[in-house]
Design a protein around this motif. Structure first.
Motif, mmCIF file in Angstrom:
data_model
loop_
_atom_site.group_PDB
_atom_site.id
_atom_site.type_symbol
_atom_site.label_atom_id
_atom_site.label_comp_id
_atom_site.label_asym_id
_atom_site.label_seq_id
_atom_site.Cartn_x
_atom_site.Cartn_y
_atom_site.Cartn_z
ATOM 1 N N ASP A 204 15.612 38.461 -64.645
ATOM 2 C CA ASP A 204 16.646 37.438 -64.791
ATOM 3 C C ASP A 204 16.120 36.263 -65.601
ATOM 4 O O ASP A 204 14.993 36.306 -66.125
ATOM 5 C CB ASP A 204 17.206 37.027 -63.425
ATOM 6 C CG ASP A 204 16.244 36.195 -62.578
ATOM 7 O OD1 ASP A 204 15.180 35.769 -63.082
ATOM 8 O OD2 ASP A 204 16.567 35.957 -61.391
ATOM 9 N N CYS A 217 24.400 40.730 -59.699
ATOM 10 C CA CYS A 217 24.256 40.203 -61.051
ATOM 11 C C CYS A 217 25.539 39.505 -61.477
ATOM 12 O O CYS A 217 26.628 39.832 -60.988
ATOM 13 C CB CYS A 217 23.981 41.330 -62.053
ATOM 14 S SG CYS A 217 22.670 42.459 -61.567
ATOM 15 N N GLU A 221 24.691 38.694 -67.036
ATOM 16 C CA GLU A 221 23.419 39.379 -66.829
ATOM 17 C C GLU A 221 23.546 40.871 -67.102
ATOM 18 O O GLU A 221 22.671 41.480 -67.727
ATOM 19 C CB GLU A 221 22.920 39.142 -65.407
ATOM 20 C CG GLU A 221 22.347 37.754 -65.171
ATOM 21 C CD GLU A 221 21.876 37.549 -63.744
ATOM 22 O OE1 GLU A 221 20.802 36.965 -63.553
ATOM 23 O OE2 GLU A 221 22.616 37.966 -62.816
ATOM 24 N N GLN A 224 24.126 41.342 -71.005
ATOM 25 C CA GLN A 224 22.877 41.064 -71.732
ATOM 26 C C GLN A 224 21.801 42.083 -71.388
ATOM 27 O O GLN A 224 21.059 42.533 -72.271
ATOM 28 C CB GLN A 224 22.377 39.661 -71.397
ATOM 29 C CG GLN A 224 23.140 38.541 -72.066
ATOM 30 C CD GLN A 224 22.501 37.179 -71.817
ATOM 31 O OE1 GLN A 224 21.312 37.079 -71.527
ATOM 32 N NE2 GLN A 224 23.301 36.138 -71.937
ATOM 33 N N GLY A 225 21.697 42.439 -70.094
ATOM 34 C CA GLY A 225 20.684 43.412 -69.701
ATOM 35 C C GLY A 225 20.882 44.745 -70.385
ATOM 36 O O GLY A 225 19.923 45.350 -70.885
ATOM 37 N N GLN A 297 14.831 40.940 -70.548
ATOM 38 C CA GLN A 297 15.035 39.669 -69.851
ATOM 39 C C GLN A 297 16.304 39.017 -70.368
ATOM 40 O O GLN A 297 16.568 38.991 -71.569
ATOM 41 C CB GLN A 297 13.855 38.719 -70.044
ATOM 42 C CG GLN A 297 14.027 37.406 -69.277
ATOM 43 C CD GLN A 297 12.725 36.699 -68.977
ATOM 44 O OE1 GLN A 297 11.655 37.170 -69.350
ATOM 45 N NE2 GLN A 297 12.798 35.582 -68.258
ATOM 46 N N VAL A 298 17.122 38.505 -69.431
ATOM 47 C CA VAL A 298 18.371 37.842 -69.793
ATOM 48 C C VAL A 298 18.137 36.333 -69.837
ATOM 49 O O VAL A 298 17.080 35.831 -69.450
ATOM 50 C CB VAL A 298 19.504 38.202 -68.807
ATOM 51 C CG1 VAL A 298 19.673 39.717 -68.744
ATOM 52 C CG2 VAL A 298 19.239 37.648 -67.421
ATOM 53 N N ALA A 302 22.779 33.023 -68.223
ATOM 54 C CA ALA A 302 23.393 34.200 -67.582
ATOM 55 C C ALA A 302 23.076 34.224 -66.088
ATOM 56 O O ALA A 302 23.930 34.551 -65.261
ATOM 57 C CB ALA A 302 22.898 35.476 -68.252
ATOM 58 N N THR A 303 21.848 33.875 -65.737
ATOM 59 C CA THR A 303 21.467 33.844 -64.320
ATOM 60 C C THR A 303 22.125 32.680 -63.591
ATOM 61 O O THR A 303 22.548 32.821 -62.431
ATOM 62 C CB THR A 303 19.938 33.773 -64.195
ATOM 63 O OG1 THR A 303 19.384 34.974 -64.757
ATOM 64 C CG2 THR A 303 19.493 33.645 -62.752
ATOM 65 N N ARG A 306 25.349 33.572 -62.179
ATOM 66 C CA ARG A 306 25.298 34.288 -60.897
ATOM 67 C C ARG A 306 25.239 33.311 -59.730
ATOM 68 O O ARG A 306 25.929 33.487 -58.723
ATOM 69 C CB ARG A 306 24.093 35.233 -60.860
ATOM 70 C CG ARG A 306 23.791 35.756 -59.466
ATOM 71 C CD ARG A 306 22.898 36.983 -59.466
ATOM 72 N NE ARG A 306 21.768 36.887 -60.359
ATOM 73 C CZ ARG A 306 20.573 36.421 -59.995
ATOM 74 N NH1 ARG A 306 20.380 35.967 -58.773
ATOM 75 N NH2 ARG A 306 19.575 36.395 -60.867
#
Length: 317
Positions: A204, A217, A221, A224-225, A297-298, A302-303, A306
């Motif tokens: 993350d 997620c 995330e 992007q992941g 890694q995002v 993005a994290t 969440r």
């Protein structure tokens, strides 16, 4: 990059006491959604997949039906197959000591499959596969263990009964796989003659390792992941959900935040199907990843999304 959207489909009654009274309502709630509207469970997931032309794999747990009845399992399998989706096998050994028939010698409740011997695992898997066939599904060719619990004997037992794909590996959990190098490589490979498709992980925005699971997620995330994993050469990604994942934590109402997240992911996959086709597992082909492949890694943003969604969910539910 192939994308495997996978579901663990299972039924629980929030404990093991007074199950005869509580299991009927639990089955209805976890299959269709909580009353009175019955939204958020299998039909909603199946409709979102249908609307976007996506293929998913439903790992269905059949042992509960030895306690509750074959009709319930047939109902679940029928919903999935009528939607054109793939039914495969899932097992939670916690059911064994509740059953009227003895599939393996009785013992106290044991939730981890890898605690059983090779012969016990083979007997359990064969019974589960046969039960799915009784319920109207094709003989399963793929498997995921409940609690991501498996070992070398699991893979040998799968080979013994003709199941060629396993997706029990989740490197966030540390169970005794036969080849730790393969277990930590985090991409599809062959282990013990079985095609192993591990749950796909990413880092993350703060560098922590997380599985690609719908409730774990943000949409950003996941997107992007997947995009960064594809750009780094991962040939196939495996995502995880459950039949009840679009419900609130107490399973009493639909979680609209997670439902919108899943719908958004499916819309994105539908729009980008040429680059990210969804598919069932093909046991004859295990795509190779680069030897130096690393977790994508995002972004921190993005994290952060969440965390915002988690706070909103706590306020709503």
């Amino acid at each position: 990059m192939q994308v495997h959207l996978t579901y663990d489909v299972e039924i629980w009654a929030d404990g093991w006491t007074d199950m005869a009274a509580r299991l009927p309502a639990a089955f209805r709630r976890l299959t269709y959604g909580p009353p009175p509207h019955e939204r958020g469970a299998l039909p909603v997931n199946l409709q979102i997949l249908r609307d976007n032309g996506l293929r998913a794999v439903f790992f269905v747990e059949p042992l509960f039906s030895y306690y509750y009845g074959l009709d319930a399992l047939q109902e679940m399998v029928g919903l999935i197959m009528e939607a054109g989706q793939d039914v495969q096998m899932h097992i939670h050994p916690e059911w064994l000591d509740e059953l009227p028939n003895e599939i393996v010698p009785r013992r106290k409740k044991t939730p981890m499959l890898h605690r059983f011997s090779l012969d016990e695992q083979a007997a359990m898997l064969d019974a589960a596969a046969g039960r799915l066939v009784e319920a109207g599904a094709p003989r399963p060719t793929a498997f995921r263990s409940g609690n991501y619990s498996a070992n070398a004997d699991t893979l040998r037992a799968l080979a013994r009964i003709g199941v060629k794909v396993d997706s029990s590996m989740n490197a966030c959990f540390d169970f005794p796989y036969p080849d730790k190098g393969s277990a930590r490589s985090l991409h599809p490979s062959h282990i013990e003659g079985i095609a192993e498709y591990p749950v796909t992980l990413f880092r993350d925005g703060f560098g922590r390792v997380r599985p690609m699971q719908i409730t774990a997620c943000s949409l950003a995330e996941l997107v992007q992941g997947l995009t960064r994993a594809r750009d780094q050469g991962l040939p196939a990604a495996t995502l995880v959900s459950h039949n009840f994942e679009l419900l609130s934590a107490d399973r009493r109402s639909e979680d609209r935040i997670v439902t919108r997240r899943f719908a958004g992911l499916c819309e994105w996959l539908g729009r980008n199907a040429a680059q990210f086709p969804t598919a069932s597992f093909d046991p004859s082909v295990v795509p190779a990843a680069p030897p130096d492949w690393e977790l994508p890694q995002v972004s921190p943003l993005a994290t952060a999304q969440r965390y915002v969604a988690q706070a909103a969910r706590r306020l709503v539910h």
